[in-house]
Motif scaffolding. Structure first.
Motif, PDB file in Angstrom:
ATOM      1  N   UNK A 132       0.818  -1.212   0.000  1.00 63.24           N
ATOM      2  CA  UNK A 132       0.000   0.000   0.000  1.00 63.24           C
ATOM      3  C   UNK A 132       0.854   1.266   0.000  1.00 63.24           C
ATOM      4  N   UNK A 133       2.182   1.101   0.206  1.00 68.18           N
ATOM      5  CA  UNK A 133       3.023   2.273   0.375  1.00 68.18           C
ATOM      6  C   UNK A 133       3.540   2.891  -0.902  1.00 68.18           C
ATOM      7  N   UNK A 134       3.835   2.069  -1.896  1.00 67.72           N
ATOM      8  CA  UNK A 134       4.406   2.579  -3.146  1.00 67.72           C
ATOM      9  C   UNK A 134       4.377   1.466  -4.188  1.00 67.72           C
ATOM     10  N   UNK A 135       4.722   1.805  -5.414  1.00 66.10           N
ATOM     11  CA  UNK A 135       4.741   0.836  -6.511  1.00 66.10           C
ATOM     12  C   UNK A 135       6.033   0.026  -6.468  1.00 66.10           C
ATOM     13  N   UNK A 136       6.167  -0.773  -5.415  1.00 61.59           N
ATOM     14  CA  UNK A 136       7.341  -1.621  -5.229  1.00 61.59           C
ATOM     15  C   UNK A 136       7.033  -3.036  -5.702  1.00 61.59           C
ATOM     16  N   UNK A 137       8.079  -3.819  -5.857  1.00 60.63           N
ATOM     17  CA  UNK A 137       7.938  -5.263  -6.021  1.00 60.63           C
ATOM     18  C   UNK A 137       8.210  -5.886  -4.668  1.00 60.63           C
ATOM     19  N   UNK A 138       7.213  -6.544  -4.092  1.00 65.27           N
ATOM     20  CA  UNK A 138       7.366  -7.224  -2.808  1.00 65.27           C
ATOM     21  C   UNK A 138       7.567  -8.705  -3.063  1.00 65.27           C
ATOM     22  N   UNK A 139       8.672  -9.260  -2.565  1.00 69.88           N
ATOM     23  CA  UNK A 139       8.949 -10.682  -2.709  1.00 69.88           C
ATOM     24  C   UNK A 139       8.794 -11.355  -1.350  1.00 69.88           C
ATOM     25  N   UNK A 140       7.900 -12.327  -1.288  1.00 70.98           N
ATOM     26  CA  UNK A 140       7.768 -13.206  -0.132  1.00 70.98           C
ATOM     27  C   UNK A 140       8.154 -14.612  -0.567  1.00 70.98           C
ATOM     28  N   UNK A 141       8.716 -15.383   0.347  1.00 76.32           N
ATOM     29  CA  UNK A 141       9.063 -16.757  -0.021  1.00 76.32           C
ATOM     30  C   UNK A 141       8.904 -17.687   1.173  1.00 76.32           C
ATOM     31  N   UNK A 142       8.489 -18.924   0.878  1.00 75.31           N
ATOM     32  CA  UNK A 142       8.326 -19.899   1.950  1.00 75.31           C
ATOM     33  C   UNK A 142       9.696 -20.390   2.409  1.00 75.31           C
ATOM     34  N   UNK A 143       9.729 -20.953   3.619  1.00 77.78           N
ATOM     35  CA  UNK A 143      11.008 -21.214   4.281  1.00 77.78           C
ATOM     36  C   UNK A 143      11.418 -22.680   4.199  1.00 77.78           C
ATOM     37  N   UNK A 144      12.668 -22.884   3.890  1.00 76.86           N
ATOM     38  CA  UNK A 144      13.318 -24.185   3.909  1.00 76.86           C
ATOM     39  C   UNK A 144      13.853 -24.443   5.315  1.00 76.86           C
ATOM     40  N   UNK A 145      14.027 -25.691   5.677  1.00 75.71           N
ATOM     41  CA  UNK A 145      14.678 -26.031   6.942  1.00 75.71           C
ATOM     42  C   UNK A 145      14.974 -27.519   6.957  1.00 75.71           C
ATOM     43  N   UNK A 146      15.835 -27.907   7.869  1.00 73.54           N
ATOM     44  CA  UNK A 146      16.199 -29.316   8.054  1.00 73.54           C
ATOM     45  C   UNK A 146      16.524 -29.491   9.542  1.00 73.54           C
ATOM     46  N   UNK A 147      15.504 -29.366  10.379  1.00 72.67           N
ATOM     47  CA  UNK A 147      15.676 -29.293  11.825  1.00 72.67           C
ATOM     48  C   UNK A 147      15.943 -30.664  12.418  1.00 72.67           C
ATOM     49  N   UNK A 148      17.004 -30.806  13.217  1.00 73.89           N
ATOM     50  CA  UNK A 148      17.285 -32.093  13.863  1.00 73.89           C
ATOM     51  C   UNK A 148      16.191 -32.473  14.867  1.00 73.89           C
ATOM     52  N   UNK A 149      16.135 -33.743  15.212  1.00 74.64           N
ATOM     53  CA  UNK A 149      15.141 -34.252  16.172  1.00 74.64           C
ATOM     54  C   UNK A 149      15.622 -34.021  17.600  1.00 74.64           C
ATOM     55  N   UNK A 150      15.574 -32.767  18.023  1.00 70.96           N
ATOM     56  CA  UNK A 150      16.013 -32.448  19.379  1.00 70.96           C
ATOM     57  C   UNK A 150      15.329 -31.171  19.856  1.00 70.96           C
ATOM     58  N   UNK A 151      14.633 -31.223  21.002  1.00 71.66           N
ATOM     59  CA  UNK A 151      14.004 -29.994  21.519  1.00 71.66           C
ATOM     60  C   UNK A 151      15.066 -28.945  21.860  1.00 71.66           C
ATOM     61  N   UNK A 152      14.678 -27.696  21.753  1.00 74.79           N
ATOM     62  CA  UNK A 152      15.550 -26.588  22.115  1.00 74.79           C
ATOM     63  C   UNK A 152      14.845 -25.765  23.187  1.00 74.79           C
ATOM     64  N   UNK A 153      15.431 -25.723  24.380  1.00 73.23           N
ATOM     65  CA  UNK A 153      14.845 -25.001  25.500  1.00 73.23           C
ATOM     66  C   UNK A 153      13.386 -25.409  25.726  1.00 73.23           C
ATOM     67  N   UNK A 154      13.116 -26.691  25.575  1.00 72.39           N
ATOM     68  CA  UNK A 154      11.780 -27.201  25.813  1.00 72.39           C
ATOM     69  C   UNK A 154      10.830 -27.054  24.644  1.00 72.39           C
ATOM     70  N   UNK A 155      11.271 -26.419  23.575  1.00 69.36           N
ATOM     71  CA  UNK A 155      10.426 -26.245  22.398  1.00 69.36           C
ATOM     72  C   UNK A 155      10.665 -27.415  21.449  1.00 69.36           C
ATOM     73  N   UNK A 156       9.608 -28.118  21.034  1.00 72.33           N
ATOM     74  CA  UNK A 156       9.803 -29.260  20.140  1.00 72.33           C
ATOM     75  C   UNK A 156      10.311 -28.823  18.780  1.00 72.33           C
TER      76      UNK A 156
END
Length: 375
Positions: free
Chosen positions: A216-240
């Motif tokens: 809504x601010x100006x005639x820009x090109x906004x690029x959004x992209x979905x996220x890649x990841x490869x998270x190991x099987x280990x909780x971090x600070x109690x977060x799964x």
């Protein structure tokens, strides 16, 4: 005109910082109890942004990169993870000490003597290509860019995944449009990785607010992209682990079922693209699928990964691929008339790009880099 490609060979990265600390300094800040938080100081804009904001008239088009540490920086050094594992459940240490290491990640010092200095962030990788193609003046190892036809800058964090923090950033981003720092013809890239908030409905609402601030601010090109990841099987600070996996499904009352945070972003992007109040144009990049293809090709060719061991950050291989895909998506690749210096520095340092000890044959690397990394 000088660029990072004119530095002398050398390492100069003694004790840069713990790579996984960068990941956790980003995502664990968000993992603290929900509350209104100031923008973490490690996510402040870079030097290029400060120069642009101070004299916007000296720059024709700007690529503004918003996001967390994935967008902000890239480590060029191998990491000792043993120290991190010993501290992973110490909240105070992980947030304060890791934040300090992130703040130091982009401090130049002797690091400018590293031939890979130009790859220490997504913005500097782009600027090295722009400078080599005569699109900007860059001196002092690319730290000073007094003027440019095209320049990239890290513009700060987005406040995700907390709604109050996102609201604060939306207001700040709107001011950048109101004051003419971001203007017609610019490119705005928004990225999020790390702790996902485990609430896809709130995540969608956050992205709608952020996207509207840009479109809504100006005639820009906004690029959004979905996220890649490869998270190991280990909780971090109690977060799964699923708290950091963007394809993991969570309850979604809005849809009456379950959906991932990547799907919530895709749904937000579809709504944003159809908004009748848009001045700008949204382009969605299916980066997860493309990064997965690149990761597979890289592993097959050289037996190395494009991501660092914590499964969030791209190493230099991954960052160079991300930069290529973003430049192509933004329609900027045809402007890059001289990729040779960029190609040469990647080829010459191919064995370092994955931060490991695997030797990579330069001739084989050149063919691979030409195919996968040159915009």
């Amino acid at each position: 005109m000088a660029s990072c490609f004119q530095t002398k060979p050398g390492h100069g990265w003694n004790g840069l910082f713990l790579l996984c600390a960068c990941a956790l300094g980003c995502l664990l800040w968000s993992a603290l109890p929900a509350r209104a938080q100031a923008l973490p100081p490690e996510f402040l804009p870079d030097l290029a942004f400060e120069q642009i904001a101070a004299n916007r008239a000296a720059y024709d088009r700007v690529v503004f990169i918003f996001g967390d540490s994935v967008a902000m920086m890239c480590s060029l050094e191998q990491v000792d993870f043993s120290k991190l594992r010993a501290k992973k459940d110490d909240t105070q240490y992980m947030v304060s000490a890791m934040a300090e290491k992130m703040r130091q990640a982009n401090v130049p010092g002797d690091k400018v003597n590293d031939p890979l200095w130009c790859m220490h962030s997504l913005g500097t990788a782009m600027n090295s290509l722009f400078a080599a193609s005569g699109l900007q003046t860059a001196v002092n190892h690319g730290l000073t860019i007094p003027s440019a036809k095209l320049v990239a800058a890290y513009a700060g964090g987005l406040g995700l995944p907390f709604p109050k923090d996102v609201t604060a950033r939306v207001n700040e981003i709107a001011k950048l449009f109101d004051t003419g720092v971001i203007r017609d013809g610019d490119v705005v890239i928004m990225e999020d990785a790390g702790y996902n908030g485990q609430n896809p409905d709130a995540y969608e609402a956050n992205w709608l607010a952020l996207g509207r601030a840009a479109l809504h601010g100006a005639a820009v090109t906004l690029i959004l992209f979905d996220m890649f990841d490869d998270i190991p099987e280990e909780p971090v600070m109690g977060i799964p682990p699923d708290g950091f996996r963007f394809e993991a499904a969570f309850p979604s009352p809005t849809t009456g079922g379950r959906r991932s945070h990547n799907q919530a972003l895709r749904d937000a992007a579809a709504q944003l693209a159809a908004d009748k109040d848009n001045k700008g144009t949204l382009v969605f990049l299916d980066m997860r699928r493309r990064m997965d293809a690149f990761r597979a090709a890289l592993a097959d060719a050289f037996g190395v990964s494009a991501l660092t061991p914590e499964g969030i950050h791209p190493n230099v291989w991954g960052e160079a691929f991300l930069a290529r895909e973003l430049l192509r998506t933004a329609g900027l690749a045809p402007l890059l008339g001289n990729p040779q210096p960029y190609r040469d520095v990647l080829v010459a340092n191919a064995s370092r790009l994955a931060l490991g000890d695997t030797a990579v044959d330069p001739d084989k690397a050149r063919d691979f880099i030409n195919t996968w990394l040159i915009p």
